[in-house]
Structures are given as structure tokens and as C-alpha cells.
Design a protein around this motif. Structure first.
Motif, short mmCIF file in Angstrom:
data_model
loop_
_atom_site.label_atom_id
_atom_site.label_comp_id
_atom_site.label_asym_id
_atom_site.label_seq_id
_atom_site.Cartn_x
_atom_site.Cartn_y
_atom_site.Cartn_z
N GLU A 95 0.85 -1.13 0.11
CA GLU A 95 0.08 -0.06 0.14
C GLU A 95 0.87 1.26 0.10
OE1 GLU A 95 -3.29 2.14 2.84
OE2 GLU A 95 -2.93 -0.07 3.34
N GLN A 96 0.49 2.24 -0.51
CA GLN A 96 1.15 3.63 -0.59
C GLN A 96 0.27 4.68 0.28
OE1 GLN A 96 2.00 4.95 -4.42
NE2 GLN A 96 3.31 7.05 -3.59
N ARG A 97 1.05 5.26 1.13
CA ARG A 97 0.24 6.58 1.94
C ARG A 97 1.26 7.78 1.92
NH1 ARG A 97 -1.16 3.64 7.81
NH2 ARG A 97 -2.35 1.78 6.73
N GLY A 98 0.88 8.51 0.80
CA GLY A 98 1.51 9.79 0.33
C GLY A 98 2.99 9.39 -0.03
N GLN A 99 4.10 9.67 0.66
CA GLN A 99 5.16 9.48 0.26
C GLN A 99 5.89 8.11 0.87
OE1 GLN A 99 6.85 11.16 -2.33
NE2 GLN A 99 4.78 12.62 -2.48
N SER A 100 5.03 7.67 1.73
CA SER A 100 5.12 6.47 2.52
C SER A 100 4.94 5.16 1.77
CB SER A 100 5.01 6.34 3.82
OG SER A 100 5.61 7.72 4.61
N LEU A 101 5.29 4.07 2.12
CA LEU A 101 4.92 2.66 1.84
C LEU A 101 4.54 1.69 2.62
CD1 LEU A 101 7.60 1.81 -1.39
CD2 LEU A 101 5.10 2.53 -1.61
N ILE A 102 3.60 1.07 2.96
CA ILE A 102 3.22 0.10 3.66
C ILE A 102 4.00 -1.29 3.21
CG2 ILE A 102 1.56 -1.24 4.91
CD1 ILE A 102 1.46 1.82 5.71
N ALA A 103 4.84 -1.56 3.98
CA ALA A 103 5.85 -2.86 3.36
C ALA A 103 5.64 -4.00 4.47
CB ALA A 103 7.37 -2.44 3.52
N GLN A 104 5.74 -5.37 3.98
CA GLN A 104 5.63 -6.52 4.45
C GLN A 104 6.98 -7.08 4.43
OE1 GLN A 104 2.03 -8.79 3.93
NE2 GLN A 104 3.17 -10.57 3.75
N THR A 105 7.47 -7.60 5.71
CA THR A 105 8.46 -8.47 5.78
C THR A 105 8.22 -9.76 5.49
OG1 THR A 105 8.44 -8.88 8.25
CG2 THR A 105 9.55 -6.86 7.51
N GLN A 106 9.43 -10.73 5.47
CA GLN A 106 9.05 -12.19 5.30
C GLN A 106 8.60 -12.88 6.21
OE1 GLN A 106 12.00 -10.33 4.89
NE2 GLN A 106 12.98 -10.57 2.99
N ASP A 107 8.73 -12.28 7.28
CA ASP A 107 8.01 -13.18 8.53
C ASP A 107 6.57 -12.58 8.76
OD1 ASP A 107 8.48 -10.64 9.68
OD2 ASP A 107 9.39 -11.19 11.28
#
Length: 286
Positions: free
Chosen positions: A259-271
Motif C-alpha cells: 500500500e502507498q500512503r503519501g510518500q510512504s509505503l506500507i511494506a511487509q517483511t518475510q515473517d
């Protein structure tokens, strides 16, 4: 723990801890009475003196372990201090004890001298590691695996002459750049959008296109999840806005942007942990 998240300062801390542990088995006193064959004297080491062992040698090893563990579990605290800060304070305590102990013993042995030198390096690296740019640099380069292959063959998924890419994907430009082609990139032609070179159709499509959401962010429906890698280690913050990071993204590892929020990203790690990546400059899309 991903070894690529370690910095050069962490490497110095680990090396000093290993030297400190070895020094604990050496004689901490070289006292030899006059007129006695010193070759038959069995001088004690740190394991024969519980106070010296716990306050200098094991304290330094534990301090190094706390500094390294803080890289794997950022945000964890002990007595109100971050694990890394607590480890740095404990390393200073070990150095302080070693300094006054070696002054108090008239004939310091190799174990105590080496232990003092190791605690100096340990405390210096633990304190200066997060501050000095040279020590903050990654311990291993992201291109390390590709350089280690025999015969100069590119790694799996990499195209010749293009560097290390996500398996099955070509090398892409950094996030935020405008590549010449490819659906889903900023500035690239999208489905249903006319190609460049027809001003009339471009103006008509621009008038019919939906307006961006307030703040300049793209509508949520236009975002397509993608894989990315970071050029340097960067913190991942919780979605609840907590100031403490929940994880750290390491170079050389691929993460999923959901997901993208403005200039930031919602990232998901391997765990499976999700968080906000606030600094997205220079990231590499897969």
C-alpha cells in the motif's frame, strides 16, 4: 537475523567480544616471587576470580550480545533504555572496571591487558557505531552473493549486465524514477491512456481521468503491490504511528509493498510483519 542488516560497527563489536572471551582464559596476573621457578607457577585466570569474570569479561560479552540483538529486535527496551543503549552502557562499565583493576594489580597478566584493550574497542564501537558514517555502513555489500559465483555467472533471476534482480524479473529503476516503459510506474503509460505524440487525445484523456486524492497521493485503487529492496538499512515503523521501529529493512533482501500512503509505503517483511517505510528514496523495484 539477516546478516546483511549488520553494520561495520557491529562487526567490530563482535570481534572485540570474541577477543574478550579468549582473554578470560589467559592469566590475569603474572606475579612471581623472587627466587622461585616461575615456570611451575599456575597463575589464575578470570574464571578463578568470579568478580573479575562477571564485571569485566562476561559483562563485555553480554554488552556485545545486547548491541547485536538490538539490530534484530529494534524498539525493545530494558530499564527504559533501548537494548543497544543498554549494551553500550554495560560495555562502558566493563571498561571502567578493567581500567581500575589493572591499576590495582601490580603484575597484570596477558589476560587482563588483552581484556582492557578489548573493552576499549568494544565500548568505542558500541558508542560510535550509530554515529560515525564509516561504522554505520553495511558490513556486507548487497552485491556480495553475485561476486562470489564461480565463472562470473549472474545469480538466478539476474540479466547479464544488469545486476542482481528479483527472481524472474528484469532490473528496474529506483522507486520514484520515470523509466521509459512498464505498466505501474510513475510517468509510464497506463492501460487506457493514449501514448505520447497525440495532443488531442492526451487532452481528452486528461479531462476524463480521475483527479488525484488530496495531498497528491494516487488513489488506492491504482496501486499495484510490488517487490522492492532498500539501498541501506532503514527502519520500519508501526502502522499505529508509534515512534519506535518494529523492524529494520536490510539491503540485499526483497520486501513487498502492499500500500502507498503519501510518500510512504506500507511494506511487509518475510515473517509477515507490516509497517510504514517513511524513507523511500532510492529504493529498487523488482
Amino acid at each position: 537475523m539477516n546478516i546483511r542488516s549488520l553494520t561495520r560497527g557491529d562487526g567490530v563489536v563482535i570481534g572485540a567480544a570474541v577477543v574478550l572471551f579468549i582473554a578470560s582464559f589467559l592469566d590475569y596476573s603474572s606475579y612471581c616471587p623472587t627466587g622461585i621457578d616461575c615456570s611451575r607457577i599456575d597463575n589464575p585466570n578470570a574464571w578463578d576470580a568470579l568478580g573479575i569474570l562477571m564485571s569485566i569479561f562476561l559483562a563485555g560479552v553480554i554488552a556485545a550480545a545486547l548491541v547485536i540483538v538490538s539490530r534484530a529486535m529494534p524498539g525493545r527496551k530494558v530499564a527504559g533504555l533501548d537494548l543497544g543503549q543498554f549494551g553500550a552502557a554495560l560495555s562502558v562499565f566493563a571498561l571502567w572496571t578493567a581500567f581500575w583493576t589493572i591499576l590495582d594489580i601490580s603484575s597484570a597478566g596477558a589476560g587482563l591487558i588483552l581484556g582492557l584493550l578489548a573493552t576499549i574497542v568494544l565500548a568505542g564501537a558500541a558508542i560510535a557505531g550509530p554515529l560515525v558514517p564509516f561504522l554505520k555502513a553495511p558490513l556486507l555489500s548487497p552485491a556480495g552473493p553475485a561476486q562470489g559465483l564461480q565463472g562470473g555467472q549472474p545469480p538466478y533471476g539476474a540479466q547479464p549486465g544488469q545486476g542482481y534482480g528479483y527472481p524472474g524479473a528484469q532490473q528496474q529503476a529506483p522507486y520514484g524514477a520515470q523509466p521509459s516503459q512498464g505498466y505501474g510506474y510513475p510517468g509510464a503509460p497506463q492501460q487506457g491512456q493514449p501514448a505520447q505524440g497525440d495532443p488531442a487525445q492526451a487532452q481528452q484523456a486528461q479531462a476524463q481521468a480521475p483527479q488525484p486524492a488530496q495531498g497528491g497521493a494516487a488513489p488506492a485503487g491504482d496501486f499495484t503491490p510490488f517487490w522492492f529492496a532498500v539501498p541501506v538499512a532503514r527502519p520500519l515503523y508501526g502502522e499505529d504511528g508509534s515512534p519506535n521501529p518494529i523492524a529494520e529493512l536490510a539491503p540485499g533482501t526483497w520486501y513487498l509493498a502492499v500500500e502507498q500512503r503519501g510518500q510512504s509505503l506500507i511494506a511487509q517483511t518475510q515473517d509477515g510483519r507490516r509497517g510504514v517505510l517513511q524513507d523511500t528514496t532510492g529504493i529498487q523495484r523488482g
